[in-house]
Design a protein around this motif. Structure first.
Motif, short mmCIF file in Angstrom:
data_model
loop_
_atom_site.label_atom_id
_atom_site.label_comp_id
_atom_site.label_asym_id
_atom_site.label_seq_id
_atom_site.Cartn_x
_atom_site.Cartn_y
_atom_site.Cartn_z
N HIS A 44 0.82 -1.21 0.00
CA HIS A 44 0.00 0.00 0.00
C HIS A 44 0.86 1.26 0.00
O HIS A 44 2.01 1.26 0.45
CB HIS A 44 -0.91 0.03 1.24
CG HIS A 44 -2.02 -0.97 1.21
ND1 HIS A 44 -1.84 -2.28 1.59
CD2 HIS A 44 -3.34 -0.85 0.85
CE1 HIS A 44 -2.99 -2.93 1.48
NE2 HIS A 44 -3.91 -2.09 1.03
N CYS A 95 -4.96 7.72 5.44
CA CYS A 95 -5.51 6.96 4.32
C CYS A 95 -4.45 6.06 3.69
O CYS A 95 -3.25 6.21 3.94
CB CYS A 95 -6.07 7.90 3.26
SG CYS A 95 -7.26 9.12 3.87
N GLU A 103 -9.09 4.53 -2.55
CA GLU A 103 -8.72 5.09 -1.25
C GLU A 103 -9.50 4.44 -0.11
O GLU A 103 -10.71 4.28 -0.17
CB GLU A 103 -8.96 6.60 -1.25
CG GLU A 103 -8.67 7.27 0.08
CD GLU A 103 -8.88 8.77 0.02
OE1 GLU A 103 -7.91 9.47 -0.34
OE2 GLU A 103 -10.00 9.24 0.29
N GLU A 104 -8.76 4.10 0.94
CA GLU A 104 -9.34 3.60 2.18
C GLU A 104 -9.01 4.58 3.30
O GLU A 104 -7.84 4.87 3.55
CB GLU A 104 -8.79 2.22 2.53
CG GLU A 104 -9.28 1.68 3.86
CD GLU A 104 -8.62 0.36 4.24
OE1 GLU A 104 -8.99 -0.19 5.29
OE2 GLU A 104 -7.72 -0.09 3.49
N MET A 149 -8.40 4.96 6.80
CA MET A 149 -8.12 4.11 7.95
C MET A 149 -8.60 4.76 9.25
O MET A 149 -9.17 4.10 10.11
CB MET A 149 -6.62 3.82 8.04
CG MET A 149 -6.04 3.09 6.85
SD MET A 149 -4.33 2.61 7.14
CE MET A 149 -3.55 4.23 7.36
N LEU A 169 -9.04 -3.45 8.65
CA LEU A 169 -8.83 -2.71 7.41
C LEU A 169 -9.32 -3.55 6.23
O LEU A 169 -9.56 -4.76 6.35
CB LEU A 169 -7.35 -2.38 7.24
CG LEU A 169 -6.70 -1.52 8.34
CD1 LEU A 169 -5.21 -1.40 8.10
CD2 LEU A 169 -7.36 -0.15 8.41
N VAL A 170 -9.45 -2.89 5.09
CA VAL A 170 -9.81 -3.62 3.88
C VAL A 170 -8.67 -4.59 3.56
O VAL A 170 -7.51 -4.17 3.43
CB VAL A 170 -10.03 -2.65 2.70
CG1 VAL A 170 -10.30 -3.43 1.42
CG2 VAL A 170 -11.19 -1.71 3.02
#
Length: 732
Positions: A90, A106, A135-136, A138, A184-185
């Motif tokens: 990531h 993120c 985009e995640e 967090m 998290l994803v």
């Protein structure tokens, strides 16, 4: 509805309640020690009364404070994105949003494993839109801060499988954090994780994951706020059942834990100001447990980093066994005494080695020479001519600026072929580069935006030198608008209002840095300077050693010498000089205003350590025992007692005509207790002659770092800046 209270017409007076203490046959009388009890309603009432007086005394600056806040805000790109840093699969980055205090943490997945160029966000991305595809978010920090007067995010660490996040939060300001976990994803093809409900309290900072991801390690503090224990927590268990990994029993030492960039080693470091001891756990040989690498030896300071050099796993040892400015050496993985460490970069008294980062293909050495920071890259490979075994090339990543600060930024990935580099100065906004070790190419990724039009060339930076005690040459870094200089001359056409900053302790260097808020000072025609006094680390380890313990007076001599040099060189006048310093720099302010009050037109002391004798006599207070190597132990030595008493600001307040003083503190500060500036201000009011223009401002819901949230911080700085500009004659 009750009518608002009328503003006070005079400062509050703290009643004298004398307390006598005797050490080594010396008796001190402290009239204001009763202010120490922050649970006492009378104490809180006194602090609130001081705040009310400060507000009334500065009411004429309210408009200027609002203007300064808006200037800071107008220069800031409020909705913004940091340069992404890559770790495993990531890219990680932070986002800020207009109107929000804290922002978000993120990440996005790496699209191409062979591409080390960070992704570029969409232009003018709206706050409710993703900045990058996939985009995640967090952590939404504003959501976490909701309902709290204070909020601080400590460490945030992602598990080795990238599916869990451990994050630490402080909502008081006392730097004791609570750790929680969230899912998290998961990476593509991986099963989702379920976050444990575990809650870890009273943690110092954040946590460190083990390589397998089933446990985290963390540090706790003792009653004197010393980090003394390292624990292992297995996910899904109660904190009460956590395993004690290390208990540091020597009160001079603090301890902590971290993981090497290679992910192979966990390391527990214990250290005082002069001595270190490291314990190492090899994840490839966990059955050996944590082993002491080199037994503590009084005066031997060292640190460790894992590297692969010439095909062999080694530990890099940065140490002072062969000289005070440190040597970089190589050792095997097993415990090894200092006598067997093999030099990689030999000790050089002209170059202070400060840190080393190891990567698969190169080493990055942080060093300083001639008062300036440098980045040194050792490319690994077939041994180059005249170089140590396994080093193919040794060179500096340098920049052609007379005054500058250079360092490496976020470089979390072991295998990365690039080095994230930061460059800034008093006039140059923070500039982020990627340096490709393979090609020597420097790529500018981002320069801190300054909205409204800004050109660094409109400002000029200078390096001056002041002669201090023993003929020592003390560097001064200075910046002002270019149009204020006399054409063809070294100085200004006429003396300028000037803010002089100083610190001078713990070998901490006040390297030149850029500040958006400082532009409000410079653009009103003032200059800004840093006095790089002894006690800091700007000129190497000798600079530090010559400004602590029995040589502490040198820090004060240096600052006064810098102030006088600026006057002699035509840069300013005493009445147009305001001095500023915080924490240990607040001690500097308190000492110089006692010793040379005529040299300054005003003084700002932030969270100031102005009662060192009382604090260093009380071993139960936070940090006291751990700092004996910095200040000395006055309880056990009459000589040390007399030495500290000779410069302690509180003890040396006298019937002097002091310049105006603004003291700023925080009720929940655990490093420098609020009582120190509170007592100092009370004594100044009692003893000073002349105008006695002394103000105390206490933040009632913050700690050592001040208020939380960027807008609150801007308001806080605008308050101080308005007072400074008023003292400089620039408030109109």
């Amino acid at each position: 509805m009750d009518a608002p209270a009328a503003p006070p017409v005079a400062p509050p007076l703290a009643p004298a309640r004398p307390v006598e203490t005797t050490h080594h046959g010396r008796t001190r009388v402290d009239d204001h020690d009763w202010l120490r009890d922050k649970e006492d309603p009378e104490v809180l009432g006194y602090l609130e009364a001081e705040n009310a007086w400060t507000e009334a005394a500065t009411a004429h600056l309210a408009g200027l404070r609002s203007t300064l806040f808006e200037e800071i805000r107008a220069r800031t790109r409020e909705t913004d994105l940091s340069v992404p840093s890559r770790r495993r699969g990531h890219w990680y980055y932070g986002r800020s949003f207009e109107g929000r205090e804290y922002g978000a943490s993120c990440r996005v997945p790496v699209a191409d494993p062979d591409d080390w160029n960070p992704p570029e966000p969409a232009a003018d991305c709206a706050p409710d839109e993703p900045a990058l595809p996939g985009e995640e978010v967090m952590l939404d920090l504003d959501a976490l801060a909701e309902g709290h007067d204070f909020f601080s995010l400590g460490g945030a660490a992602v598990s080795p499988d990238d599916r869990l996040l451990a994050y630490a939060v402080d909502v008081v300001g006392d730097e004791r954090y609570t750790v929680r976990f969230r899912a998290l994803v998961p990476p593509a093809g991986a099963e989702p994780a379920t976050a444990p409900d575990d809650v870890l309290t009273d943690v110092m900072g954040g946590v460190t994951w083990d390589r397998e991801g089933g446990s985290v390690y963390y540090t706790t503090v003792d009653e004197s706020w010393r980090p003394d224990k390292v624990w292992r927590h297995r996910l899904g268990t109660e904190q009460s059942s956590d395993e004690l990994v290390h208990h540091e029993t020597d009160a001079r030492f603090g301890t902590g834990i971290g993981r090497t960039r290679s992910d192979r080693f966990l390391m527990v470091a214990s250290g005082s100001k002069t001595t270190a001891e490291w314990r190492v756990l090899d994840a490839d040989r966990p059955e050996l447990g944590f082993r002491v690498f080199a037994e503590r030896r009084e005066g031997l300071d060292y640190s460790l980093e894992h590297a692969v050099l010439d095909g062999r796993d080694v530990l890099l040892v940065l140490h002072d066994h062969t000289g005070p400015d440190h040597e970089l050496a190589v050792a095997g993985l097993d415990p090894t005494p200092a006598e067997q460490w093999e030099p990689l970069l030999a000790h050089d008294p002209a170059v202070r080695l400060e840190d080393v980062d190891a990567f698969a293909s190169h080493l990055v050495v942080h060093q300083r020479s001639g008062g300036l920071t440098q980045l040194r890259v050792l490319e690994l490979g077939e041994t180059g001519e005249g170089l140590p075994r396994g080093v193919a090339r040794d060179h500096l990543v340098d920049f052609d600026r007379e005054i500058r600060t250079v360092g490496s930024g976020s470089n979390p990935a072991w295998e990365q072929p690039t080095v994230r580099v930061g460059l800034l100065s008093l006039a140059l906004p923070t500039s982020i580069y990627d340096y490709d070790v393979r090609t020597d190419e420097l790529t500018l990724l981002r320069r801190q935006p300054v909205l409204g039009g800004y050109d660094p060339d409109d400002y000029v930076e200078k390096r001056l030198w002041a002669t201090s005690t023993g003929g020592e040459q003390v560097p001064i870094s200075l910046v002002c608008r270019r149009d204020l200089l006399d054409e063809g001359a070294e100085g200004p056409a006429e003396p300028l209002p000037l803010l002089l900053y100083g610190y001078g302790a713990y070998e901490i260097s006040m390297d030149p840095s850029f500040s958006l808020s400082r532009l409000s000072l410079l653009d009103r025609g003032a200059a800004f300077a840093i006095a790089h006094v002894r006690g800091g680390g700007e000129m190497g380890r000798r600079w530090y050693d010559d400004g602590k313990l029995g040589a502490k007076q040198h820090s004060f001599d240096d600052f006064v010498a810098c102030a006088r040099r600026l006057v002699e060189a035509g840069w300013t006048t005493p009445e147009r000089t305001v001095a500023e310093g915080g924490s240990a720099g607040g001690l500097l302010m308190g000492a110089v205003v006692n010793q040379a009050p005529e040299q300054f037109g005003g003084v700002v002391a932030a969270v100031p350590f102005v009662d060192p004798l009382t604090s260093m006599l009380d071993a139960s207070l936070p940090l006291t025992v751990a700092e004996y190597e910095e200040w000395g132990d006055p309880a056990s030595s009459a000589e040390v007692y007399d030495r500290i008493a000779a410069y302690a600001p509180y003890d040396n307040v006298a019937a002097l005509d002091y310049p105006p003083i603004l003291a700023e503190t925080s009720l929940h500060d655990t490093r420098v207790l609020y009582v120190e500036p509170a007592k100092w201000v009370a004594r100044l009011r009692d003893r000073a002659v002349g105008r006695r223009d002394v103000l105390l401002r206490t933040e009632m819901s913050a700690g050592h770092g001040g208020v939380s949230g960027r807008y609150r911080a801007w308001h806080d700085r605008a308050f101080s800046m308005a007072w400074i500009l008023d003292r400089l004659g620039l408030a109109g």
